[in-house]
Design an enzyme around this catalytic site. Structure first.
Site: not given
Ligand SMILES: NC(=O)C1=CN([C@@H]2O[C@H](COP(=O)(O)OP(=O)(O)OC[C@H]3O[C@@H](n4cnc5c(N)ncnc54)[C@H](OP(=O)(O)O)[C@@H]3O)[C@@H](O)[C@H]2O)C=CC1
Ligand SMILES: O=C(O)C1=N[C@H](C(=O)O)C[C@H](O)C1
Length: 233
Positions: A30, A72-73, A96, A98-99, A131-132, A135, A141
């Site tokens: 999704k 998601t954070t 979490s 961070n996983f 971070h990148h 973000k 988070g």
């Molecule tokens: N807990 C953990 O270990 C980690 C957590 N994270 C967190 O995970 C999240 C995602 O990170 P990351 O993958 O790098 O971010 P990205 O922006 O690469 O991916 C997020 C995706 O979600 C999409 N999206 C937007 N709206 C919706 C919706 N309503 N339903 C489903 N998807 C949607 C976005 O689409 P579009 O670009 O078109 O808006 C995008 O493709 C962040 O909150 C990050 O902080 C990241 C890494 C590790």
């Molecule tokens: O957005 C990211 O990339 C990440 N987000 C998570 C956070 O908000 O802690 C985990 C990780 O650091 C990568």
């Protein structure tokens, strides 16, 4: 397992590859544009989307009686609502910040050090996360989890991104290039500094941890954390 990916961005694509390598099936990818069609056929939903979509994604999974692993954070002000919905639906939930195994070990070290340092007023703790530039949320988070770990094991009462008062922890958030995630906890005195640091080299650890959490959650009901998955309690 049949996995629904809620969020198919940087993390969703790494999770997909690792899940397929571990013999799982992806039944939904999704993104912002498509629907939840297929969600109810999943054994678990893995949410790595955006702060503004996480609650709708997690809620949709619980209403479809699908357990949730959420990474998601930036949405945790709604965490208690999601816990209540999970309990109402008798679902299963792991959230979490961070996983990765490394960061969850780092979380334990952070709590242990905070207990020790709470005896010494000569040190002040600060945190930095890098971070990148894509973000969306700040601080990370993970940094918020680290700050909570110190607060729960010391005399600190809160965290802030502004200038910290005596009982507050300052968190500095930096956005540089495509940095996957670097977190540093520093205890500073006038004579020395003590630093704990975790550096993610890529997103593999985050994604593998999320898939392992999904495998662990299968068949379970209730609210869990990575401390349960990694037996760190
Ligand atoms: N807990 C953990 O270990 C980690 C957590 N994270 C967190 O995970 C999240 C995602 O990170 P990351 O993958 O790098 O971010 P990205 O922006 O690469 O991916 C997020 C995706 O979600 C999409 N999206 C937007 N709206 C919706 C919706 N309503 N339903 C489903 N998807 C949607 C976005 O689409 P579009 O670009 O078109 O808006 C995008 O493709 C962040 O909150 C990050 O902080 C990241 C890494 C590790
Ligand atoms: O957005 C990211 O990339 C990440 N987000 C998570 C956070 O908000 O802690 C985990 C990780 O650091 C990568």
């Amino acid at each position: 397992m049949k996995i629904a990916l809620l969020g198919y961005g940087k993390m969703g694509k790494v999770i997909e590859r690792i899940a397929l390598e571990r013999g799982h099936e992806i039944v939904l990818k999704k993104d912002e544009s498509n629907t939840y069609d297929g969600l109810s056929t999943a054994d678990v939903a893995i949410d790595f989307s955006v702060p503004t979509a996480a609650v709708a994604n997690i809620s949709s999974a619980f209403h479809a009686n699908v357990p949730v692993v959420s990474g998601t954070t930036g949405w945790l002000e709604h965490f208690d609502e999601m816990v209540a919905l999970c309990n109402e639906k008798q679902g299963g939930f792991i959230s979490s910040s961070n996983f990765s195994l490394g960061v969850n070990i780092f979380f334990e070290l952070n709590e242990y050090l905070a207990k020790i340092m709470s005896q010494f007023d000569s040190y002040k703790v600060t945190m930095e996360e890098i971070h990148h530039t894509q973000k969306l949320d700040a601080p990370s988070g993970t940094a918020i989890s680290l700050a909570k770990g110190v607060i729960e094991n010391s005399n600190y009462a809160n965290w802030t991104m502004d200038e910290a008062k005596n009982n507050e922890i300052h968190i500095e958030a930096k956005r540089i290039g495509d940095v996957p995630g670097t977190h540093t906890v520093t205890y500073e005195s006038i004579v020395d500094s003590i630093e704990l640091k975790h550096t993610a080299h890529n997103r593999e650890g985050f994604a593998l941890g999320a898939v392992i959490a999904a495998e662990w959650l299968a068949g379970k009901k209730g609210i869990y954390s990575m401390k349960d998955v990694l037996n760190l309690k």
